[in-house]
Motif scaffolding. Structure first.
Motif, PDB file in Angstrom:
ATOM      1  N   VAL A   1       0.774  -1.190   0.155  1.00 25.39           N
ATOM      2  CA  VAL A   1       0.110  -0.596  -0.643  1.00 25.39           C
ATOM      3  C   VAL A   1       1.145   1.547   0.082  1.00 25.39           C
TER       4      VAL A   1
ATOM      5  N   VAL B   1      -9.778  -3.494   4.535  1.00 24.79           N
ATOM      6  CA  VAL B   1      -9.810  -2.261   4.205  1.00 24.79           C
ATOM      7  C   VAL B   1     -10.050  -0.856   5.621  1.00 24.79           C
TER       8      VAL B   1
ATOM      9  N   TRP C   1      -3.659   4.087   3.771  1.00 23.64           N
ATOM     10  CA  TRP C   1      -4.287   4.998   2.932  1.00 23.64           C
ATOM     11  C   TRP C   1      -3.370   5.646   1.843  1.00 23.64           C
TER      12      TRP C   1
ATOM     13  N   VAL D   1      -8.043   2.323  -5.288  1.00 22.42           N
ATOM     14  CA  VAL D   1      -7.993   1.441  -4.573  1.00 22.42           C
ATOM     15  C   VAL D   1      -9.447   0.357  -5.106  1.00 22.42           C
TER      16      VAL D   1
ATOM     17  N   ALA E   1     -11.528   3.616   2.682  1.00 20.31           N
ATOM     18  CA  ALA E   1     -10.223   4.017   2.366  1.00 20.31           C
ATOM     19  C   ALA E   1     -10.497   5.803   1.678  1.00 20.31           C
TER      20      ALA E   1
END
Length: 327
Positions: free
Chosen positions: A87, A106, A115, A121, A136
């Motif tokens: 990520v 998530v 995030w 995403v 996110a």
């Protein structure tokens, strides 16, 4: 692709994503740094498809030995990383985890503030839209849902099957073109699906494809229990014709005893199925139960559409109920 994302990000009020820290090798203009979580049958194949159009896969998450081998085969040279590392590095994070794991994953990354603003995403769950990506989105990421209407084996042959594959895309209106563009780059034919329609859409696909596997394997078992040495070979021409007819002609393509209103044949079918035993000496109770359930559903549908008279339908139902366990 990056130009499209920048334009859509500006329209949505999100900052454009910055190029990932990949540790070397510049990405060709318009290409993205992609992270795959995880290298199951879907993730490794889609990652390979994106790589084929020159996106750079910057990392893949693979826990099991099978996933690691799949990643090595379909994504050679891509580092196997932890989720948080992926990520951190990726402009586009592709989430191909099981449906029940998607929400907690998530939310967990949102709780850790992993995030990034402007980061794409994308999940591939058929049953979920973008609502499940809300944590996110609140961190500034761009949520997209793309579901290829295809079953995956996890082998390289799946990549060719993506060409022309229908793909359901769901996204906020401002960034919907990004989801559509990604589906096209995967080789698919995108169609827009509303958030509220995704559970029913996915149920229909599962009913048609997953239950087809159960039905066909039951038929193979019954044939082999009846003494046919290669049940799959015996079924192949019939099933191919039946599938083609169902897809092109619909219910009018139905043949067999229910289409003819032949209750006597159904009685004989049930008696024969109930007498079958497999190689271990076990009776095929699940096959008989499925035959009864699907025959009832077919009879009800034929009668409701006027293709079967009430008298014939009643006779078939009585045949199906005769000697049924619990009757």
């Amino acid at each position: 692709m990056r130009e499209t994302i920048r334009a859509m990000s500006d329209a949505s009020g999100c900052p454009s994503p910055e190029p990932p820290a990949t540790g070397g090798g510049a990405i060709r203009p318009g290409r993205l740094g992609v992270g795959i979580i995880s290298a199951g049958r879907v993730g490794a194949v889609l990652g390979s498809a994106l790589r084929a159009v020159e996106h750079q896969v910057v990392g893949v998450h693979a826990v099991s030995q099978a996933s690691r081998e799949r990643a090595e085969m379909l994504l050679p040279g891509v580092p196997v990383l932890e989720v948080e590392q992926i990520v951190e590095r990726a402009e586009l994070v592709l989430l191909t985890v099981p449906d029940d794991a998607l929400g907690p994953l998530v939310q967990g990354l949102a709780d850790l503030r992993r995030w990034q603003p402007g980061q794409l995403v994308v999940h591939t769950s058929g049953a979920h839209g973008v609502a499940i990506l809300e944590p996110a989105r609140q961190c500034g990421a761009i949520p997209l849902a793309i579901h290829p209407a295809m079953t995956f084996s996890g082998w390289s042959t799946d990549i060719a099957r993506l060409t022309g594959c229908p793909m359901a895309v769901t996204a906020p209106a401002a960034v919907l073109p990004i989801a559509q563009a990604l589906a096209v780059e995967l080789g698919g034919e995108p169609f827009v699906l509303e958030e509220s329609a995704r559970p029913a859409y996915h149920a229909a696909l599962a009913h048609g494809a997953n239950h087809l596997v159960t039905l066909v394997t039951q038929a193979v078992r019954a044939l082999e229990a009846a003494g046919v040495p290669d049940g799959a070979a015996a079924l192949r021409p019939l099933l191919a014709a039946a599938l083609d007819g169902a897809l092109h002609e619909g219910e009018s393509s139905l043949t067999g005893p229910i289409a003819r209103g032949d209750a006597g044949t159904i009685t004989r079918h049930l008696a024969a199925l109930e007498a079958l035993e497999d190689a271990s000496g076990d009776v095929l109770d699940d096959v008989t139960a499925a035959y009864r359930a699907l025959a009832r559903a077919t009879t009800d549908r034929r009668e409701s559409t006027g293709m079967l008279g009430a008298e014939q339908a009643g006779a078939i139902r009585r045949a199906l109920e005769a000697d049924e366990p619990g009757s």
